[in-house]
Motif scaffolding. Structure first.
Motif, short mmCIF file in Angstrom:
data_model
loop_
_atom_site.label_atom_id
_atom_site.label_comp_id
_atom_site.label_asym_id
_atom_site.label_seq_id
_atom_site.Cartn_x
_atom_site.Cartn_y
_atom_site.Cartn_z
N LEU A 1 114.63 29.05 -19.55
CA LEU A 1 115.73 28.11 -19.76
C LEU A 1 116.22 27.56 -18.43
O LEU A 1 116.46 26.35 -18.28
CB LEU A 1 116.90 28.79 -20.48
CG LEU A 1 116.80 28.91 -22.01
CD1 LEU A 1 117.86 29.85 -22.54
CD2 LEU A 1 116.92 27.54 -22.66
N LEU B 1 113.73 25.02 -17.25
CA LEU B 1 113.74 23.76 -18.02
C LEU B 1 115.03 22.96 -17.80
O LEU B 1 115.01 21.74 -17.73
CB LEU B 1 113.62 24.06 -19.52
CG LEU B 1 112.23 24.37 -20.08
CD1 LEU B 1 112.33 24.65 -21.57
CD2 LEU B 1 111.27 23.22 -19.84
N GLN B 2 116.15 23.66 -17.72
CA GLN B 2 117.43 22.95 -17.75
C GLN B 2 118.01 22.68 -16.36
O GLN B 2 118.71 21.70 -16.17
CB GLN B 2 118.44 23.74 -18.57
CG GLN B 2 117.97 23.92 -20.01
CD GLN B 2 118.99 24.59 -20.89
OE1 GLN B 2 119.41 25.70 -20.62
NE2 GLN B 2 119.41 23.91 -21.94
N VAL C 1 111.98 30.96 -30.66
CA VAL C 1 112.55 30.47 -29.41
C VAL C 1 111.43 30.27 -28.37
O VAL C 1 111.42 29.28 -27.63
CB VAL C 1 113.64 31.43 -28.88
CG1 VAL C 1 114.16 30.98 -27.53
CG2 VAL C 1 114.79 31.51 -29.89
N SER D 1 123.00 28.23 -24.04
CA SER D 1 121.74 28.79 -24.54
C SER D 1 121.58 30.22 -24.10
O SER D 1 121.14 31.08 -24.86
CB SER D 1 120.55 27.99 -24.01
OG SER D 1 120.77 26.63 -24.14
N PHE E 1 116.55 25.47 -32.12
CA PHE E 1 116.98 25.93 -30.80
C PHE E 1 117.12 24.77 -29.80
O PHE E 1 117.89 24.86 -28.85
CB PHE E 1 116.00 26.98 -30.25
CG PHE E 1 116.45 27.59 -28.97
CD1 PHE E 1 117.51 28.51 -28.95
CD2 PHE E 1 115.86 27.25 -27.76
CE1 PHE E 1 117.95 29.07 -27.76
CE2 PHE E 1 116.30 27.80 -26.57
CZ PHE E 1 117.35 28.72 -26.57
N ILE F 1 115.77 20.29 -24.63
CA ILE F 1 116.40 21.46 -24.02
C ILE F 1 116.77 21.15 -22.58
O ILE F 1 117.88 21.43 -22.12
CB ILE F 1 115.47 22.68 -24.11
CG1 ILE F 1 115.29 23.09 -25.57
CG2 ILE F 1 116.02 23.85 -23.30
CD1 ILE F 1 114.23 24.13 -25.81
N PHE G 1 113.04 34.50 -21.38
CA PHE G 1 113.62 33.32 -22.01
C PHE G 1 114.67 32.66 -21.10
O PHE G 1 114.70 31.44 -20.97
CB PHE G 1 114.26 33.69 -23.36
CG PHE G 1 113.25 33.82 -24.48
CD1 PHE G 1 111.89 33.68 -24.22
CD2 PHE G 1 113.66 34.09 -25.78
CE1 PHE G 1 110.96 33.81 -25.25
CE2 PHE G 1 112.75 34.21 -26.81
CZ PHE G 1 111.39 34.08 -26.55
N LEU H 1 110.65 26.82 -26.41
CA LEU H 1 110.65 26.79 -24.95
C LEU H 1 109.27 26.45 -24.39
O LEU H 1 109.10 26.30 -23.19
CB LEU H 1 111.11 28.13 -24.38
CG LEU H 1 112.59 28.48 -24.58
CD1 LEU H 1 112.87 29.90 -24.13
CD2 LEU H 1 113.47 27.51 -23.81
N GLY I 1 119.98 24.06 -27.01
CA GLY I 1 119.67 23.76 -25.62
C GLY I 1 120.32 22.48 -25.15
O GLY I 1 120.89 22.42 -24.06
#
Ligand SMILES: [Zn+2]
Lengths: 449, 628
Positions: free
Chosen positions: B25, B28-29, A400, A355, A343, A313, B21, A404, A347
């Motif tokens: 994200l 993480l990204q 999800v 996403s 998922f 991700i 979420f 994650l 990502g």
């Protein structure tokens, strides 16, 4: 009252259908990405799982069509029947599992594995809706509450007996429906609290945990002591939490067999080999005997999936690598990437922008289902709608969240996205049954009154 | 709560989860780039940069051991996708079946990590491969180190390298599959100093531009640190001379500088060329050496205990003197040997009676039977057993019966029996007459050649020795390990050495037992010995040191089946001493003796051929030596 079929089709909630088609197509793309290799690129290659997925989508289209032409009264009428059939199937599986000394979660039909637990959600939704939709039945009174609980807990217990912890947990989502129907929200809050305590007890030293709760309770009492009965409330919360923690600790450390312990640990994403020595050294009332560790205890690093999932991700960054271009995805570094970890592909290949869009669209989709459920004019359709929305919601949240790395690894599919015929069929059946009921809501008015 | 407001609760929950979420994200990204780098690293190869292994030079700086580069083709099995297999196989000169097999084996080991696909690429393949390797992102070439030896002997001393076993891989994280490490000799005992620290380089593979670029600006790269060079205490010239002298004989020579404990030479015969245990043919040649009935891999100097024979009389005399049961003036008669009841220990004819000094010169057996019995029957002790125990303690102080702790692996402590052993054989109250053969170094006693030279060292130093060692300095700082700075004292008073040394000084002079082996101009203090060998001819043994004052060299020589000490061991020892002390290493005053040694053959013609170094072993393209 059902003579005007063309009119109904017009009333189908097309927005939901379009989102559904988008999600299913997007899912197929991701499965292709995660599953196709250099040697297998042909889209309808039935030797590959992505090829089969296209087949399942085709079959789903037929199922959806059949549902749409069925008289909506059929669902209400056959609610208990379908429930009984699924329960019998689960019992048969359990029986054969006992005979074969190995739990099995599916029936094999040719090369297709039919997973009754997937359909159990559908059947339970129908049965619950049917019961609560019965004239004069409300979610009140000991008998009715007991029946509702029974309808939910029976398939849940049978699924759990097949060692399918993930699918069994999904039945928790029906309590969201009961909340809508009058179940106190406090129960859900308490349930969530106890579930969190359970996980923490297994992960951390229980005595420290109790200490932390004591400090929180004392602090709360200090700041809110002007309220009546605050002392009693905080004392009750503290003591019941402490008792709960100690009993979980005792049951886990002393009563469960090593293989049972390990199943829980794996679900909680713990490295079994590392867990026992650490736990044995811990300051705790009920010590785990490190030597009791199962001889067969795998040294495998169970956090591997989540670690790889996060890397995948994270690799996406802002805009992702693009369709079929994820290096992690193409290298198939994440186990189960085309099923439970689909998922990750989203990502990696579509990045933060993709996403986030996906999460928003999916949440809008679920929200839309709740909205539609609330607008139903009869109890059956409303309860059923809430069931559908809640089951999909639970799946989405857990799946999800797991990818994650914010929730334990509970292997359940992402509806309409993950590879698998059974799950695509059952979720599509659930959804379109509801769309059919929704489309018919104008005609149903008279039957309620 | 109103029912419609419950819908609001659902919407709120959905929103909260959406926020969680999306935040996650974002973390993480966007925020945490480590995941991104980890993923990028997958599109790259981590190449280990092997450090230059430390070189080894002799005590005068002559190069003994150095490095050569070898190239291994590595691959990460998981990344092998859509490759032109045929072309690669053509370059590697293997068929696709073989290729598939190797990939399969590699993926069995670990699909995610690089494994060796082709070990030690021949140079022509290596250069062709370099042209096309960029088109195969899963493959890369790793440069490794192999050893070359500048000497075709001294194999037991230098040791050899071998592939790290799977068991060791699990224990020692330093090594990767296919790595080599020292498994014997100095290569083994100094592995930690020699090996250095590995570096790594992460290169991005770009299949299309045919370039390998550095990854993340070299942020994750590290340079290797070369291993430490060693200065051996060995004298290469002396070592090679010793090996020539020992040709066609079984046995060994060990020479030590008494003042420091530095080993000047360790010769084993049969020997082998260390260059046969390198590169591609290592395994094949190793099996050949292992199967050779002459046991060329056997390190006699450190591992074979021999009865010391008459050389042991020096030790007996010193113990007798220290115990007060003997004086330099003590005389004992000898009429063809030692007689007591039915017991007889024979002796050769010589004048009688003899004093201590002459007993060593003549190597009188009877004299030492008297000496040893007086040691064991000393009324100062409660029993023979107590006296024997004390005697073994004396031996241990000479390094006999214990390991010397030399810096080479696999050393034997030799043989010194405990009293319990004799109790089992002769009963609880065994007497000194039961062990009479020990007085002349026969029977239940064994010294390795290394222990024999240690005895000579103790006498040369008049009472002490340093732990023998083959490395005199490590690294640029020229460090001598602490354990070689410790003086080990023998339990003998310095005053008692004079008469023994005086006797030893007579041995190589006319009238001594090795009277015809002397070297003009050097006072060699020596003692001959002959070890009885139940399987054949006696072993010829000789210990010596020279010069008498301020000794520069102590030596022990064992020639198996060489007969009397003066026949082979003596001449060889004295030639070695001459060579070491001479300023001109090309001449000898004893040409006659040298020729006799070089031309003698105690082995007979052998049907076994020693393995020869790989003829294709090219001269190093890139001699990877650490800083000189
Ligand atoms: Zn004699």
């Amino acid at each position: 009252m059902n003579y005007n079929r063309p009119e109904e089709t017009i009333r189908i909630d097309w927005l939901t259908v379009i989102i559904y088609i988008l999600i299913v197509s997007f899912g197929a793309m991701n499965i292709y990405s995660a599953n196709s290799t250099i040697d297998h690129t042909f889209v309808f290659d039935l030797s590959m799982e992505y090829g089969k997925q296209f087949l399942w989508i085709g079959v789903t289209a037929i199922i959806v069509f059949l549902i749409l032409i069925v008289d909506p009264k059929f669902f209400n009428f056959s609610g208990y029947g379908i429930y009984v059939i699924v329960i019998v199937m689960l019992l048969v599986l359990l029986g054969t599992g006992v005979i074969n000394k190995g739990a099995q979660a599916w029936f094999k039909i040719g090369s297709f594995k039919l997973q009754p637990s997937e359909f159990a959600k559908y059947a339970t939704s129908l049965a619950l809706a049917k019961f609560l939709g019965t004239f004069d039945v409300k979610f009140a009174g000991k008998k009715n509450i007991a029946i509702c609980f029974g309808i939910i807990l029976l398939p849940m217990a049978l699924t759990l007996a097949q060692n399918d912890t993930g699918s069994a947990l999904v039945f928790v989502s029906f309590f969201l429906v009961l909340y809508r129907e009058g179940f106190s929200g406090w129960y859900l809050v308490i349930g969530l609290y106890l579930a969190t305590l359970f996980v923490f007890t297994i992960l951390f030293p229980s005595l420290y945990l109790i200490l932390v709760i004591l400090i929180i309770c004392a602090t709360v009492f200090y700041f809110f002591k002007k309220y009546n009965q605050m002392l009693w409330l905080t004392l009750i919360v503290f003591f019941s939490s402490a008792i709960f923690i100690l009993s979980v600790d005792f049951i886990f450390a002393k009563l469960l067999q090593p293989h049972q312990q390990q199943r829980i640990l794996v679900t909680l994403n713990q490295d079994v080999a590392e867990y026992y020595p650490r736990k044995a050294k811990e300051f705790s009332l009920f010590k785990i005997d490190a030597n009791r560790k199962d001889k067969k205890a795998s040294k495998r690093d169970y956090s591997y999936n989540v670690r790889q999932s996060k890397i995948s991700i994270g690799a996406g960054q802002w805009f992702g690598n693009g369709f079929n271009n994820g290096t992690q995805t193409k290298a198939q570094l994440v186990p189960e990437q085309h099923t439970d970890f689909i998922f990750c592909t989203v990502g990696e290949e579509y990045g933060f922008v993709g996403s986030t869009t996906f999460v928003l669209v999916y949440l809008f989709f679920i929200g839309r289902l709740y909205y539609m459920a609330e607008r139903q004019k009869n109890d059956f359709a409303r309860v059923y709608g809430y069931c559908t929305a809640s089951v999909i919601f639970f799946h989405f949240f857990v799946n999800v969240g797991m990818a994650l790395g914010v929730l334990p690894v509970i292997g359940i599919p992402l509806p309409f996205m993950s590879y698998g015929g059974s799950s695509l069929f059952s979720f599509s059946m659930m959804l379109f049954t509801f769309l059919k009921l929704d489309a018919n809501r104008v005609n149903e008015v008279s039957s309620v009154y | 709560m109103e029912k419609s407001s419950k819908l609001l609760v659902f919407f709120i929950v959905l929103t909260v989860i959406g926020v969680i979420f999306i935040t996650r994200l974002f973390f993480l990204q966007i925020v945490d780039t480590s995941n991104y780098y980890k993923a990028l690293a997958y599109g790259s190869n981590e190449i280990t940069i092997y450090p230059a292994r430390g070189t080894i030079v002799d005590r005068y700086g002559k190069l003994l051991v150095y490095n050569d580069a070898v190239y291994d083709l590595m691959a990460v099995p998981q990344k092998i996708k859509n490759i032109d297999k045929l072309r690669l196989c053509n370059v590697l000169q293997i068929d696709t079946n073989e290729f598939n097999q190797r990939i399969k084996k590699a993926s069995k080991y670990n699909t995610r990590e690089a494994s060796i696909i082709y070990k030690s690429l021949p140079f022509n393949i290596y250069s062709q491969l370099q042209e096309i390797i960029y088109e195969y992102p899963a493959f890369f070439i790793e440069t490794k180190i192999d050893r070359r030896y500048n000497i075709n002997g001294a194999a037991h001393l230098l040791g050899y390298m071998g592939e790290v076993s799977e068991k060791q891989l699990q224990v020692e994280k330093y090594y990767k599959p296919g790595d080599i490490k020292g498994v014997s000799g100095m290569e083994k005992s100094y592995e930690l100093y020699l090996r250095g620290i590995k570096g790594k380089k992460i290169v991005l593979v770009d299949k299309f531009s045919k370039q390998q670029g550095s990854f993340a600006g070299g942020k994750f790269d590290s340079l290797p640190t070369a291993g430490q060079n060693l200065i051996a205490s060995i004298d290469l010239n002396l070592q090679e001379y010793g090996e020539q002298l020992m040709k066609n004989k079984f046995g060994s020579i060990v020479a030590i500088e008494p003042a420091t404990g530095e080993v000047l030479a360790i010769v084993n015969s049969p020997n082998y060329d260390p260059n046969v245990l390198v590169g591609q043919s290592r395994n094949r040649n190793f099996s050949a050496l292992l199967l050779d009935p002459r046991k060329p891999l056997f390190n006699r100097a450190l591992k074979a205990p021999y009865p010391p024979g008459s050389t042991f009389k020096t030790v007996q005399a010193l113990i007798g003197l220290q115990e007060g049961v003997l004086t330099p003036d003590t005389k004992y008669p000898c009429h063809g040997g030692y007689h007591m009841g039915s017991l007889t220990v024979g002796c050769h004819p010589h004048a009688s009676p003899l004093d201590l000094e002459h007993s060593i010169q003549q190597s009188c057996n009877a004299y030492y039977c008297f000496v040893y019995r007086s040691i064991l029957d000393n009324p100062a002790y409660n029993s023979v057993q107590d006296a024997y125990l004390k005697w073994t303690q004396y031996l241990n102080s000479f390094g006999i019966g214990i390991k010397t702790e030399i810096d080479l692996p696999e050393e034997s402590p030799g043989i010194v029996k405990k009293t319990q052993y004799f109790e089992r054989v002769f009963g609880k109250n065994w007497r000194s007459s039961n062990v009479i053969s020990l007085s002349i170094g026969q029977g239940e006693i064994g010294l390795t050649p290394l222990q024999m030279v240690n005895v000579a060292t103790v006498i040369a130093n008049r009472g002490y020795y340093y732990t023998p060692h083959v490395v005199k300095a490590i690294g640029d700082e020229k460090i001598l390990l602490e354990q070689y700075k410790i003086k080990h004292k023998a339990m003998i008073n310095i005053a008692y050495y004079d008469s023994v040394i005086a006797g030893m000084a007579r041995v190589c002079k006319p009238g001594g037992t090795a009277g015809r082996t002397g070297i003009e101009g050097i006072t060699i203090c020596a003692k001959t010995g002959t070890a009885q060998n139940p399987h054949g001819a006696h072993h010829s043994i000789f210990i010596a040191f020279a010069p008498r004052d301020n000794p520069k060299i102590a030596i022990a020589v064992v020639v198996e089946n060489g007969g009397y000490g003066a026949e082979y061991a003596g001449p060889i020892a004295n030639l070695m001493i001459e060579r070491y002390l001479a300023t001109d290493k090309t001449i000898t005053s004893r040409k006659d003796m040298l020729d006799r040694m070089l031309n003698s053959n105690l082995v007979g013609s052998s049907v076994y051929d020693a393995p020869k170094p790989d003829s294709t072993l090219r001269k190093p393209l890139l001699p990877l030596t650490a800083k000189p």
